[in-house]
Design a protein around this motif. Sequence first.
Motif, short mmCIF file in Angstrom:
data_model
loop_
_atom_site.label_atom_id
_atom_site.label_comp_id
_atom_site.label_asym_id
_atom_site.label_seq_id
_atom_site.Cartn_x
_atom_site.Cartn_y
_atom_site.Cartn_z
N LEU A 99 0.82 -1.21 0.00
CA LEU A 99 0.00 0.00 0.00
C LEU A 99 0.86 1.26 0.00
CD1 LEU A 99 -2.81 1.30 0.19
CD2 LEU A 99 -2.68 1.04 2.68
N LEU A 100 1.92 1.26 0.81
CA LEU A 100 2.81 2.42 0.86
C LEU A 100 3.52 2.63 -0.48
CD1 LEU A 100 4.41 1.94 4.40
CD2 LEU A 100 2.92 3.81 3.70
N TYR A 101 3.93 1.53 -1.09
CA TYR A 101 4.64 1.62 -2.38
C TYR A 101 3.74 2.22 -3.45
CZ TYR A 101 6.62 0.16 -6.84
OH TYR A 101 7.08 0.14 -8.14
N VAL A 102 2.52 1.71 -3.56
CA VAL A 102 1.61 2.20 -4.60
C VAL A 102 1.14 3.62 -4.26
CG1 VAL A 102 -0.55 1.82 -5.83
CG2 VAL A 102 0.85 -0.14 -5.11
N GLY A 103 0.76 3.85 -3.00
CA GLY A 103 0.23 5.16 -2.61
C GLY A 103 1.24 6.28 -2.70
N LEU B 252 11.18 0.35 2.47
CA LEU B 252 11.08 0.77 1.06
C LEU B 252 12.08 1.87 0.75
CD1 LEU B 252 7.19 0.81 0.69
CD2 LEU B 252 8.76 -0.64 -0.61
N LEU B 253 12.30 2.75 1.72
CA LEU B 253 13.21 3.86 1.50
C LEU B 253 14.66 3.37 1.41
CD1 LEU B 253 12.67 6.97 1.38
CD2 LEU B 253 13.41 7.07 3.76
N LEU B 254 15.00 2.38 2.24
CA LEU B 254 16.38 1.89 2.30
C LEU B 254 16.73 1.01 1.10
CD1 LEU B 254 16.54 1.01 6.10
CD2 LEU B 254 17.75 2.87 4.97
N ASP B 255 15.82 0.13 0.73
CA ASP B 255 16.11 -0.81 -0.37
C ASP B 255 14.78 -1.23 -0.99
OD1 ASP B 255 16.97 -2.75 -2.11
OD2 ASP B 255 18.35 -3.70 -0.68
N GLN B 256 14.27 -0.40 -1.88
CA GLN B 256 12.94 -0.62 -2.44
C GLN B 256 12.86 -1.94 -3.21
OE1 GLN B 256 10.44 2.66 -4.18
NE2 GLN B 256 10.84 1.58 -6.08
N GLU B 257 13.87 -2.23 -3.99
CA GLU B 257 13.84 -3.43 -4.82
C GLU B 257 13.77 -4.69 -3.98
OE1 GLU B 257 16.56 -5.61 -8.30
OE2 GLU B 257 16.98 -3.54 -7.70
N GLY C 122 -2.76 6.20 -14.07
CA GLY C 122 -1.38 6.67 -14.22
C GLY C 122 -0.39 5.79 -13.49
N GLU C 123 0.55 6.43 -12.80
CA GLU C 123 1.62 5.72 -12.10
C GLU C 123 1.05 4.83 -10.99
OE1 GLU C 123 5.43 4.41 -11.03
OE2 GLU C 123 4.69 5.42 -12.84
N VAL C 124 -0.04 5.26 -10.36
CA VAL C 124 -0.66 4.45 -9.31
C VAL C 124 -1.16 3.13 -9.90
CG1 VAL C 124 -2.55 4.33 -7.64
CG2 VAL C 124 -1.31 6.48 -7.98
N ALA C 125 -1.83 3.20 -11.05
CA ALA C 125 -2.31 1.98 -11.70
C ALA C 125 -1.16 1.07 -12.12
CB ALA C 125 -3.16 2.35 -12.91
N LYS C 126 -0.08 1.69 -12.59
CA LYS C 126 1.10 0.92 -13.02
C LYS C 126 1.70 0.16 -11.84
CE LYS C 126 5.66 1.58 -15.14
NZ LYS C 126 6.61 2.60 -15.69
N ARG C 127 1.83 0.85 -10.69
CA ARG C 127 2.41 0.19 -9.52
C ARG C 127 1.46 -0.86 -8.96
NH1 ARG C 127 5.92 4.39 -5.78
NH2 ARG C 127 7.10 5.37 -7.47
N LEU C 128 0.15 -0.58 -9.03
CA LEU C 128 -0.81 -1.54 -8.52
C LEU C 128 -0.74 -2.84 -9.34
CD1 LEU C 128 -3.03 -2.05 -6.45
CD2 LEU C 128 -4.68 -1.16 -8.10
#
Length: 733
Positions: free
Chosen positions: A617-621, A663-668, A704-710
């Motif tokens: 949720l944090l990543y997409v939001g 997510l901030l330290l190592d998102q991948e 947009g980007e939200v849909a792409k991440r979702l």
Amino acid sequence: MIEKPAIPGGPMSEIVANAVKFMVDAGQRSVLFLDIMRQRGDQYREHVAQTAPHVLSYAAELIIDGRKLEQPVNYVLVRIIPPDGVDIDTDRRPFIVVDPRAGHGPGIGGFKADSEIGVAMNAGHPCYFIGFLPEPMRGQTIERIAHAEAIFIEKVIERHPEADGKPCVIGNCQAGWAIMILASLRPELFGPVIVAGAPLAYWAGVHGKYPMRYSGGLLGGSWLTALTSDLGGGKFDGAWLVQNFENQNPSNTLWTKQYNVYAKADTEAERYLEFEKWWGGHVNLNAEEIQFIVDELFIGNNLAAGRIKMSDGTAVDLRNIRSPIVVFCSEGDNITPPQQALGWILDCYADVHEIRAYGQTIVYTVHESIGHLGIFVSGGVARKEHAEFSSNIDLIDVLPPGLYEATFEARGADTRNDELAAGQWVMRCEARTLDDIRAMGGNSPEDERRFETAKRVSEMNLAAYRKYMQPWVKSMVTPQMAEMMHNWHPLRLQYEMFSSQNPLMKPVEEAAEKVRDTRKPVAKDNPFLEFQNKVSKQIVSSLDKWRDSQEALSEAMFLAIYGSPALQAAVGVEPQSDISRRREMDPKHRELLNARTAELKSKIGSGGVREAGIRALLYVGSARGMVDERSVEALRRMREADESKRLTLDEFKMLVREQFYMLLLDQETALSAIPRLLPESMDERRRVFALIEEVLSSSAAISGEVAKRLKQVAGLFGLEGNTVPFDPKARAS
């Protein structure tokens, strides 16, 4: 050149008739005006005669009397008793409003129903109030007051052991910097901190505005503060601070405030007397208190720089505050402009990454026009900004660390999922950077050197006064002389001379009663009334122009005097020197940060479906760059519905922060670990994914980007190709 108002014209008989009606009305209004002034004087005498005068519009129960503490202070903690019809949930976090002690009396935070206290109670929160008495205790200092306020907050926490979060503490004006100091010394006591109209960066501003910051330098520094305290027998009369405020707006002080009462004598009395009861309730400060305020804060500007130390050697470091900080300021505030309310952020941090490194959440909002007092007094502000802060305090508390601006959008028929929003507005917190603060304007390096020079001149003048003049002044001032100067202050005399104690005012009350019985108000379209209003506007315009010219002169004088290379060299300010107050990160904090970073990285693969859902949720939001109250309310409802696994607010806050930092330290790595945290059951995965969609769609369409991440998250959940666009109505059915 001022244009002369046109004389009302028309047929002679009509002119005479209008003139007669206007003169009758003007005469009656004059009598009513004088009677309102008499009532104001009598109200003042009655108010100051009370042991604990205040203007709270709510009943209150005394919890702690600060005068009885081991280190006594003239502060008290009271519980606000909710009025009939207001339901309080004792399990909700309490609100504590700390009143500003800046010359006037206590109670402004609960001045009326639409107030900080009022909106917090309407949101269901228990409310407490920290106020003060007119006379300080012997030996009382700012540090001692901070110690007492810590005891007060501990007591509130003790009274609400089941509360979902630590108390939210609101500090207006002077109380704002006071609670910021305390929150840096005792961070474990605080929930969100709301500072309204509170100066924290005292030199900050822009040329052509806000001349109050030049006052200390133009008066030669704080020696005059020490002299005034000595003439008061060791006490500083708060009436001088109130007069300082009034001097900032001479057209209002000298004309508009009284003219409005005269022009609206039939309707203005109640509002005017209500405000004057608070504004005229002047209180005293100990010499040590006011000297600390002027030397350390207004002239020294030491707060954000971390140069203030307590008696035990502990430094006040605003970076130690762990609770969310909400800063409310206004472009129309000439006492605490946005630069002074927000400039401390630039002094404390290099960028937003450093704010996050200290685990801090800072939310600010800038009103377009409201004045300094309106921030605490205006019913419109209470119903909007303060009501939204109160209703959404849990949203603010769980925000990931960073810098945000709170914005407000009016609710309407087309508001998406408006049942998820509280009140008349929809609040969202939009991510900002330090460049957004810098864009508001600020000092150049040359300006910083000027203020540093003024600070050093102040220190030299104060030292000279204390050595050569203070012993003589103290020996000359008797208690009787100090009392006489106190009573003869111009602001007090203006109340006394119009009270019923003045024999010339005794006939006014009787005359006013007769006028009310025979009142003949003039028609609003009477040309002579229009002429009167035009004259008033020209008087206001003239006084405003005079103020502007005086402010321009004072700024030019300050810049010239303290920009002098000779004076700067004389006090040791080097040309081209850097007067920046920004500090590097403390090595001990960096060690803790490195250890915490290693710990979080090691936990990226740990957890279960809850951690996976929040992380996703944090990543997409985060693609939206903002958090909307509707999204958090949707999340809250889901959290409360799941009683078997419900987290406390503090536990949920910790969960959000940990996943945010991962997510901030190592998102991948954090994203690639999500499949390992999910259950085998595809039904459970679909349920969690649907919840993520529901939260995201509660405030805006997914695009947009939200849909792409979702879509990317759907793949991590093993649902790619099996999902359909989320329809809240279908889910509700």
